[in-house]
Design an enzyme around this catalytic site. Sequence first.
Site, PDB file in Angstrom:
ATOM      1  CB  SER A   1       3.674   5.592   7.243  1.00 33.12           C
ATOM      2  OG  SER A   1       3.229   5.526   5.903  1.00 33.12           O
TER       3      SER A   1
ATOM      4  CG  ASN B   1       4.309   1.265   9.574  1.00 38.33           C
ATOM      5  OD1 ASN B   1       3.628   0.804   8.666  1.00 38.33           O
ATOM      6  ND2 ASN B   1       4.035   2.414  10.159  1.00 38.33           N
TER       7      ASN B   1
ATOM      8  CG  ASN C   1       3.047   4.437   1.883  1.00 43.84           C
ATOM      9  OD1 ASN C   1       3.856   4.053   1.048  1.00 43.84           O
ATOM     10  ND2 ASN C   1       2.292   3.600   2.587  1.00 43.84           N
ATOM     11  CB  THR C   2       4.076  10.611   4.952  1.00 45.00           C
ATOM     12  OG1 THR C   2       2.701  10.243   5.020  1.00 45.00           O
ATOM     13  CG2 THR C   2       4.197  12.114   5.129  1.00 45.00           C
TER      14      THR C   2
ATOM     15  N   GLY D   1      -0.788   6.791   2.094  1.00 50.95           N
ATOM     16  CA  GLY D   1      -0.363   8.142   2.442  1.00 50.95           C
ATOM     17  C   GLY D   1      -1.248   8.827   3.467  1.00 50.95           C
ATOM     18  CG  PHE D   2      -0.523   9.173   7.302  1.00 54.49           C
ATOM     19  CD1 PHE D   2      -0.388   7.814   7.522  1.00 54.49           C
ATOM     20  CD2 PHE D   2       0.371  10.025   7.930  1.00 54.49           C
ATOM     21  CE1 PHE D   2       0.616   7.310   8.360  1.00 54.49           C
ATOM     22  CE2 PHE D   2       1.375   9.540   8.771  1.00 54.49           C
ATOM     23  CZ  PHE D   2       1.490   8.182   8.982  1.00 54.49           C
TER      24      PHE D   2
ATOM     25  N   GLY E   1       2.001  -8.326   5.517  1.00 53.25           N
ATOM     26  CA  GLY E   1       1.571  -9.702   5.338  1.00 53.25           C
ATOM     27  C   GLY E   1       2.668 -10.703   5.638  1.00 53.25           C
TER      28      GLY E   1
ATOM     29  CE  LYS F   1       2.619   0.013  13.079  1.00 55.53           C
ATOM     30  NZ  LYS F   1       1.203  -0.210  12.688  1.00 55.53           N
TER      31      LYS F   1
ATOM     32  CG  ASN G   1      -0.409   0.730   2.398  1.00 56.33           C
ATOM     33  OD1 ASN G   1      -0.460   1.954   2.480  1.00 56.33           O
ATOM     34  ND2 ASN G   1       0.143  -0.034   3.348  1.00 56.33           N
TER      35      ASN G   1
END
Length: 357
Positions: free
Chosen positions: A173, A240, A175-176, A113-114, A262, A211, A110
């Site tokens: 994350s 994460n 994605n940011t 992006g929050f 996963g 996290k 994924n």
Amino acid sequence: MSVLDRIGQKLLFSFDPETAHGLSIAALRCGLPVGGTTPRDARLKLSLCGLDFPNPLGMAAGYDKNAEVPDALLGLGFGFAEVGTITPLPQPGNPKPRIFRLTADEAVINRLGFNNEGHAAAEKRLAARKGRPGIVGVNIGANKDSADRIADYERGVARFAPYASYLTVNISSPNTPGLRNMQAREQLGELLSRVMAARAAASAQPPVFLKIAPDLVEAELEDIAAEVSEKKIDGVIVSNTTLARTGLRSATVAGEAGGLSGKPLFGRSTAVLARMRKLLGPDMAIIGVGGVDSTEAALEKIRAGADLVQLYTGMIYAGPALPGRIVAGMARFAEREHLKSIGELRDTGCASWSERL
């Protein structure tokens, strides 16, 4: 997986992943699916950071981003649920498509992006459930275009401290852009100092967890452990999603940008968990997440050093009955091994797992 679960999975997998996710949230809002009977076994209970967990299995952040269905998740058998990540202002996240199933690997990539509705919407929902039983954590983040990302975390603490069983500071994350840089020691030290000051000033003082990413080297883990200990953070969540793509079979989408979750994440995340346990010592609370899809995987996280365990992607492939099956399996294991508490298992595999890093 039951026949009903297989039918439900086939239906959801006929939609693109993001649509399927939205449909699953809608189903839970409507009271479906109904969770089976989850054993309430005294051997699975544990007290941590002042909270009494009925069992050690939780829903990880990322599923219920807007705090829409925490009580429905608890009804599936989870001992606790974590909502978010929630940012001060609403934001749409990254362009679609941004979720990819790697079915052969039982994994997901994924790059959301929050994407979330922001503080105000989540606070309204959490305020409405205040006083209900059940442990619900709130995962807080920073807006992508924020001029002061640390201030965004301070706002999250102030906003959600009255409603959260615990708060999770998510700086891991992928994605940011630039967010993971906050794991570097100098930035992390400032962040944690300001977060803990914000908690001290808040109307309630829930535990605070950090996290972290699985893609950290030994020196980075040592720096994080030092700052977490010095700033008296209550616990760490490991981990994460990963940027690694080693050994994947789903070649057509394996190259997509984003974080991988996963089954393929299990080994690395568990090794990092064990290493953090050795660095932090026996008293720090640690939640293990990454690749949990069975009772055996959950127990292995505990052996590696986790007090609590979370899952998310595993339920995509195993169905909504998975949490109940895992908790029932834990109860059977405790019975078979004559354990007074599932916590007796903790750290029994820490040494071997930490050597795999």
